[in-house]
Scaffold this motif. Structure first.
Motif, short mmCIF file in Angstrom:
data_model
loop_
_atom_site.label_atom_id
_atom_site.label_comp_id
_atom_site.label_asym_id
_atom_site.label_seq_id
_atom_site.Cartn_x
_atom_site.Cartn_y
_atom_site.Cartn_z
N UNK A 148 -0.59 -5.82 5.18
CA UNK A 148 -0.24 -4.68 4.35
C UNK A 148 1.27 -4.47 4.39
N UNK A 149 1.81 -3.87 3.37
CA UNK A 149 3.23 -3.56 3.37
C UNK A 149 3.43 -2.12 2.91
N UNK A 150 4.41 -1.46 3.51
CA UNK A 150 4.63 -0.05 3.18
C UNK A 150 5.33 0.10 1.85
N UNK A 151 6.12 -0.88 1.46
CA UNK A 151 6.79 -0.89 0.16
C UNK A 151 7.52 -2.21 0.06
N UNK A 152 7.26 -2.92 -1.02
CA UNK A 152 7.87 -4.24 -1.15
C UNK A 152 9.20 -4.18 -1.88
N UNK A 153 9.64 -2.98 -2.21
CA UNK A 153 10.97 -2.87 -2.78
C UNK A 153 11.05 -2.30 -4.17
N UNK A 154 10.01 -1.58 -4.60
CA UNK A 154 10.05 -0.98 -5.93
C UNK A 154 11.23 -0.02 -6.03
N UNK A 205 2.93 4.35 -1.88
CA UNK A 205 2.42 5.31 -2.84
C UNK A 205 2.33 4.75 -4.27
N UNK A 206 3.45 4.23 -4.72
CA UNK A 206 3.58 3.81 -6.12
C UNK A 206 2.55 2.73 -6.43
N UNK A 244 -0.10 1.88 -4.62
CA UNK A 244 -1.47 2.27 -4.28
C UNK A 244 -2.16 2.96 -5.44
N UNK A 245 -1.41 3.84 -6.12
CA UNK A 245 -2.04 4.57 -7.22
C UNK A 245 -2.03 3.79 -8.53
N UNK A 246 -1.32 2.67 -8.56
CA UNK A 246 -1.30 1.90 -9.81
C UNK A 246 -2.15 0.64 -9.67
N UNK A 264 -6.33 -4.50 -2.33
CA UNK A 264 -6.61 -4.80 -0.93
C UNK A 264 -8.08 -5.19 -0.71
N UNK A 318 0.84 -1.20 0.00
CA UNK A 318 0.00 0.00 0.00
C UNK A 318 0.88 1.25 0.00
#
Ligand code: FES
Lengths: 400, 84
Positions: free
Chosen positions: B39-45, B10-11, B13-15, B21, B8
């Motif tokens: 949920x994850x804050x960022x999986x590594x993009x 930024x990147x 969430x908007x794509x 979810x 979830x």
């Protein structure tokens, strides 16, 4: 870490009520907070009569007084200019509006100028302290004006922690006139009321105290105020601090530094951004938990991290927060969502430390993104200026 | 329990992550008790740079890029060894 300020913190709050049936207030209150100089100025003016004419007179007076004060013009010249500039009332043939100016410097030195408003009150250790003031006559170039009407009262005092300065228009002291228990109005009784209010709630905020005083005057007049009523309160106290960290540091070596800022901060903490929360989680060894069952707003859900008061997504949340801030404090403060949680925490804080990492998120540069993402640095700068100018917060902005 | 992480950040969430979810509320009965959504804050993009293909989700240890409901369910079923 972050620069510690031992400077006195000054909270200023005000509240006003119009004369019953009037749409505009004949009193004006203006405030100014200069962050650079750490100086707080408030001005209150009561225009002759009520309604629009009074409003014009008091607005002119207050804005002149404030602007002269900001530029540190000599007091006597300020007073003279105001008195000589005001338009003359065609009915009563006098030009008239009162004013009180309070200017507090970072070291606690306060300059107070009073012209015909009820006397300002200093409350220290729950006692009313009498100010040692001196009178000055403002000479007029017109010989036919009575100089006795042009006496201003000047006081210089050094404020201490927990001091309160309170001043109000005569709508307060004259409220309740004619009631059996206050035939001449509330008058000095207001002093007792103030001391009681502080005794009841030793931490009462400036905003709340000013509201209480005006509300009581309204009650004295059985909810139909006979005059415009305004009150301004200054409260010198320990500041409430809030840290908002957003964005990864420009260089990775600073990740540790960022984490230390978060760990050692004395106040509430918000982390805003996925990558940023990952950095803090890694450096401080804290788990991030995101509750997917609690998605209530169109924004990405907030997470939980031990010792951090709020963890949110970054740029979209900040953008929404800045639109809330731009619209001004709404009636309904109980709205849901991470941006509202942040807004409420901001309202409660006096000093806001904004730490913004400047590393560009490559992924956000993707031209095919369906939503345009603002540049963090710009959003943060806008936030800082909104918080300072519109919400009178002391903001320390740091880019790392 | 099979862990399913949905990004979830930024990147993502908007794509499309905001839609992903919602799956957790429409998950088929037969696998409902076998999976946990996190949920994850960022999986590594941010580490993948040029080749990023959001939104991301992770089933067990397998990272799924350009994740759709379809892709996600397929991976879950295959890891659970259940016929879909
Ligand atoms: S925001 Fe989803 S992987 Fe980075």
């Amino acid at each position: 870490m972050l620069q510690e300020t031992n400077k006195l913190f000054i909270e200023v709050g005000s509240y006003q009520h119009n004369k019953y049936g009037n749409l505009v207030c004949g009193d004006s209150v203006l405030m100014h907070k200069s962050i650079k100089e750490n100086r707080t100025i408030a001005v209150m003016s009561d225009g002759l009569g009520s309604g629009v004419k009074a409003n014009v007179l008091s607005t002119m007076t207050a804005s002149m007084a404030l602007n002269f004060r900001i530029r540190r013009e000599p007091i006597t010249r300020t007073a003279k200019t105001i008195m000589d500039t005001l338009p003359v009332d065609s009915v009563r043939n006098i030009s008239y509006s009162t004013f009180t100016i309070v200017d507090i410097e970072s070291d606690g030195n306060a300059k107070i100028v009073e012209y015909d408003n009820p006397s300002l009150i200093l409350v220290r250790q729950n006692k009313i302290i009498k100010l040692d003031s001196k009178n000055t006559i403002i000479e007029s170039k017109l010989s036919n004006t009575n100089s006795e009407n042009r006496i201003i009262k000047l006081s210089d005092i050094l404020l201490q922690k927990e001091d309160r300065l309170i001043f109000f228009s005569d709508g307060v002291t004259q409220s309740g006139i004619g009631n059996w228990n206050m035939p001449f109005g509330w008058g000095d009784e207001v002093n007792e009321f103030i001391l009681d209010a502080i005794k009841d709630n030793i931490d009462i905020s400036a905003r709340e105290l000013s509201r209480k005083i005006v509300k009581q005057s309204e009650l004295n007049d059985i909810l139909k105020p006979k005059d415009d009523t305004s009150c301004v309160v200054f409260y010198v106290r320990e500041p409430r601090k809030l840290l908002i960290c957003t964005g990864p540091p420009f260089t990775e070596e600073n990740d540790k530094y960022l984490a230390e800022i978060v760990r050692d901060y004395g106040g509430k903490k918000i982390i805003c951004g996925g990558t940023t929360s990952k950095i803090i989680s890694r450096e401080l060894n804290l788990d991030i938990l995101i509750d997917l069952n609690n998605v209530v707003s169109p924004l990405p859900p907030s997470s939980k991290m031990k010792g951090i008061d709020l963890v949110t997504e970054g740029i979209i949340t900040l953008g929404s927060l800045s639109s809330i801030l731009e619209q001004g404090t709404p009636k309904n403060l109980d709205q849901k969502g991470p941006h509202w949680d942040m807004f409420r925490m901001i309202l409660d804080a006096d000093i806001i430390d904004l730490v913004a990492g400047t590393k560009i998120n490559i992924a956000h540069q993707d031209p095919t993104l369906p939503v345009e993402l603002e540049i963090r640095r710009n959003v943060v700068k806008k936030l800082a200026s909104l918080l300072e100018t519109k919400y009178m917060k002391t903001v320390n902005l740091k880019f790392i | 329990m099979l862990n399913i992480r949905i990004c979830v950040g930024t990147y993502c969430y908007i794509t499309g992550g905001s839609d992903l979810i919602k799956i957790k509320d429409q998950i088929p009965e037969e696998i409902k008790n076998k999976v946990t959504f996190i949920g994850s804050a960022c999986l590594g993009c941010d580490e993948e740079k040029e080749t990023s293909k959001p939104p991301y989700a992770k089933v067990g240890d397998v990272l799924i890029s350009e994740c759709t409901e379809e892709k996600l369910l397929n991976e879950i079923y295959s890891q659970l060894g259940i016929e879909r």
